[in-house]
Design a protein around this motif. Structure first.
Motif, PDB file in Angstrom:
ATOM      1  N   MET A 100     -23.035  19.092  25.257  1.00 24.11           N
ATOM      2  CA  MET A 100     -22.445  19.176  23.911  1.00 24.11           C
ATOM      3  C   MET A 100     -21.575  17.945  23.655  1.00 24.11           C
ATOM      4  N   SER A 101     -21.751  17.304  22.512  1.00 23.90           N
ATOM      5  CA  SER A 101     -20.940  16.145  22.188  1.00 23.90           C
ATOM      6  C   SER A 101     -19.583  16.591  21.675  1.00 23.90           C
ATOM      7  N   ILE A 102     -18.563  15.758  21.901  1.00 26.69           N
ATOM      8  CA  ILE A 102     -17.219  16.143  21.475  1.00 26.69           C
ATOM      9  C   ILE A 102     -17.130  16.227  19.952  1.00 26.69           C
ATOM     10  N   ALA A 103     -18.021  15.535  19.253  1.00 24.35           N
ATOM     11  CA  ALA A 103     -18.007  15.576  17.790  1.00 24.35           C
ATOM     12  C   ALA A 103     -18.330  16.967  17.265  1.00 24.35           C
ATOM     13  N   SER A 104     -19.024  17.776  18.071  1.00 29.22           N
ATOM     14  CA  SER A 104     -19.409  19.118  17.629  1.00 29.22           C
ATOM     15  C   SER A 104     -18.326  20.158  17.906  1.00 29.22           C
ATOM     16  N   LEU A 105     -17.270  19.778  18.594  1.00 29.46           N
ATOM     17  CA  LEU A 105     -16.189  20.702  18.892  1.00 29.46           C
ATOM     18  C   LEU A 105     -15.365  20.976  17.636  1.00 29.46           C
ATOM     19  N   THR A 106     -14.770  22.167  17.577  1.00 27.13           N
ATOM     20  CA  THR A 106     -13.821  22.423  16.490  1.00 27.13           C
ATOM     21  C   THR A 106     -12.602  21.529  16.698  1.00 27.13           C
ATOM     22  N   ASP A 107     -11.762  21.432  15.676  1.00 30.05           N
ATOM     23  CA  ASP A 107     -10.569  20.589  15.800  1.00 30.05           C
ATOM     24  C   ASP A 107      -9.684  21.040  16.954  1.00 30.05           C
ATOM     25  N   ALA A 108      -9.477  22.338  17.083  1.00 29.26           N
ATOM     26  CA  ALA A 108      -8.627  22.854  18.155  1.00 29.26           C
ATOM     27  C   ALA A 108      -9.260  22.617  19.526  1.00 29.26           C
ATOM     28  N   GLU A 109     -10.559  22.811  19.614  1.00 30.13           N
ATOM     29  CA  GLU A 109     -11.255  22.550  20.872  1.00 30.13           C
ATOM     30  C   GLU A 109     -11.175  21.083  21.237  1.00 30.13           C
ATOM     31  N   LEU A 110     -11.337  20.228  20.244  1.00 28.39           N
ATOM     32  CA  LEU A 110     -11.270  18.788  20.486  1.00 28.39           C
ATOM     33  C   LEU A 110      -9.883  18.391  20.978  1.00 28.39           C
ATOM     34  N   ALA A 111      -8.853  18.890  20.313  1.00 33.36           N
ATOM     35  CA  ALA A 111      -7.484  18.570  20.716  1.00 33.36           C
ATOM     36  C   ALA A 111      -7.221  18.999  22.154  1.00 33.36           C
ATOM     37  N   ALA A 112      -7.628  20.213  22.504  1.00 31.58           N
ATOM     38  CA  ALA A 112      -7.409  20.719  23.852  1.00 31.58           C
ATOM     39  C   ALA A 112      -8.193  19.930  24.886  1.00 31.58           C
ATOM     40  N   ASN A 170      -9.921   5.952  21.268  1.00 32.81           N
ATOM     41  CA  ASN A 170     -11.369   5.708  21.240  1.00 32.81           C
ATOM     42  C   ASN A 170     -12.129   7.016  21.033  1.00 32.81           C
ATOM     43  N   ALA A 171     -11.697   8.082  21.718  1.00 31.40           N
ATOM     44  CA  ALA A 171     -12.381   9.371  21.602  1.00 31.40           C
ATOM     45  C   ALA A 171     -12.236   9.951  20.195  1.00 31.40           C
ATOM     46  N   LEU A 172     -11.047   9.865  19.617  1.00 29.49           N
ATOM     47  CA  LEU A 172     -10.848  10.411  18.274  1.00 29.49           C
ATOM     48  C   LEU A 172     -11.611   9.614  17.223  1.00 29.49           C
ATOM     49  N   ARG A 173     -11.639   8.305  17.368  1.00 31.24           N
ATOM     50  CA  ARG A 173     -12.392   7.497  16.401  1.00 31.24           C
ATOM     51  C   ARG A 173     -13.889   7.779  16.504  1.00 31.24           C
ATOM     52  N   SER A 174     -14.342   8.133  17.703  1.00 26.52           N
ATOM     53  CA  SER A 174     -15.759   8.467  17.888  1.00 26.52           C
ATOM     54  C   SER A 174     -16.069   9.857  17.349  1.00 26.52           C
ATOM     55  N   ALA A 175     -15.197  10.826  17.644  1.00 24.99           N
ATOM     56  CA  ALA A 175     -15.466  12.216  17.270  1.00 24.99           C
ATOM     57  C   ALA A 175     -15.145  12.515  15.815  1.00 24.99           C
TER      58      ALA A 175
END
Length: 249
Positions: A1-13, A51-56
């Motif tokens: 699963m790509s990080i872009a598909s995570l919800t905002d809360a999942e991505l933050a965690a 870098n991760a946030l700009r990508s996701a």
């Protein structure tokens, strides 16, 4: 699963936890010590998070303590606000009371976020999608303050309420101590910036805590001036009394 598909809360965690692991690796490498360790940790974690946030989330704005501010964020509704190492001094001193903040402000309000406490045994990540009930409040409220320069308002209010002062490092560690039931009140008036409190406020609010400025007004994010002079995070049953006592100082 790509990080872009995570919800905002999942991505933050996910990002807060991963940055915490990276920071522990930097610290245990033995290459850096003291202030040099703090600088290396800040730079490494910042590069990863940004870098991760700009990508996701390429369409969102970004504000980080360790990056030059880009005024374009002011025109964006969604802005990620991060502190790669909250408590750089504590991190460099090999203490446990430091944190990683990944917060999301929407239209100026801290809505989603995660705070990692990698220095604790096993590491802990608290976020807005994993809420636990508040524990029973003790008879004597505990006030979280700076280890070296307790805010005069916190000292005065604690004395008035018969409270106890508890020294601790980073803002994120203090805020999460209230979430975790290790203290009841975090009253700060010594000055902070948006990245110091965005993620902690989002997590604390999700857990049912009172979050405001010390005059009771809302905390606003993604402002032109990122300086935030003061902050109150506390159990809701103490909010009215604390605010009244601060107003009377």
């Amino acid at each position: 699963m790509s990080i872009a598909s995570l919800t905002d809360a999942e991505l933050a965690a996910h990002l807060a936890q991963a940055a915490g692991r990276i920071l522990l690796e930097v610290r245990t490498s033995g290459v850096f010590e003291g202030k040099a360790l703090g600088k290396a940790g800040d730079e490494t974690a910042n590069a990863f998070l940004c870098n991760a946030l700009r990508s996701a989330r390429p369409e969102d704005g970004l504000l980080s303590e360790e990056e030059k501010d880009n005024a374009a964020r002011l025109d964006q509704s969604r802005v990620w606000i991060v502190d790669p190492v909250d408590g750089t001094r504590e991190y460099g001193e090999q203490r446990e009371d430091w944190a990683v903040h990944v917060g999301l402000a929407i239209d100026g309000a801290a809505t989603t976020g995660a705070v990692a406490l990698p220095g604790l045994d096993g590491g802990i990540v608290l976020h807005t999608d994993a809420v636990t009930p508040l524990t029973k409040s003790p008879a004597k409220p505990r006030f979280l303050v700076s280890r070296t320069r307790p805010a005069k308002e916190a000292v005065a209010v604690s004395e008035a309420m018969g409270g106890e002062l508890v020294g601790m490092g980073s803002a994120g560690a203090k805020a999460m101590a209230v979430v975790r039931g290790e203290a009841e009140i975090y009253l700060h008036s010594g000055g902070q910036y948006e990245w110091d409190s965005c993620a902690p406020v989002a997590v604390a609010h999700a857990h049912g805590l009172h979050c405001s400025r010390i005059d009771g007004s809302p905390i606003r994010y993604n402002q032109t001036d990122t300086y935030l002079p003061d902050l109150l995070i506390c159990r809701p049953e103490y909010a009215e009394e604390v605010l009244a006592l601060v107003a009377g100082l």
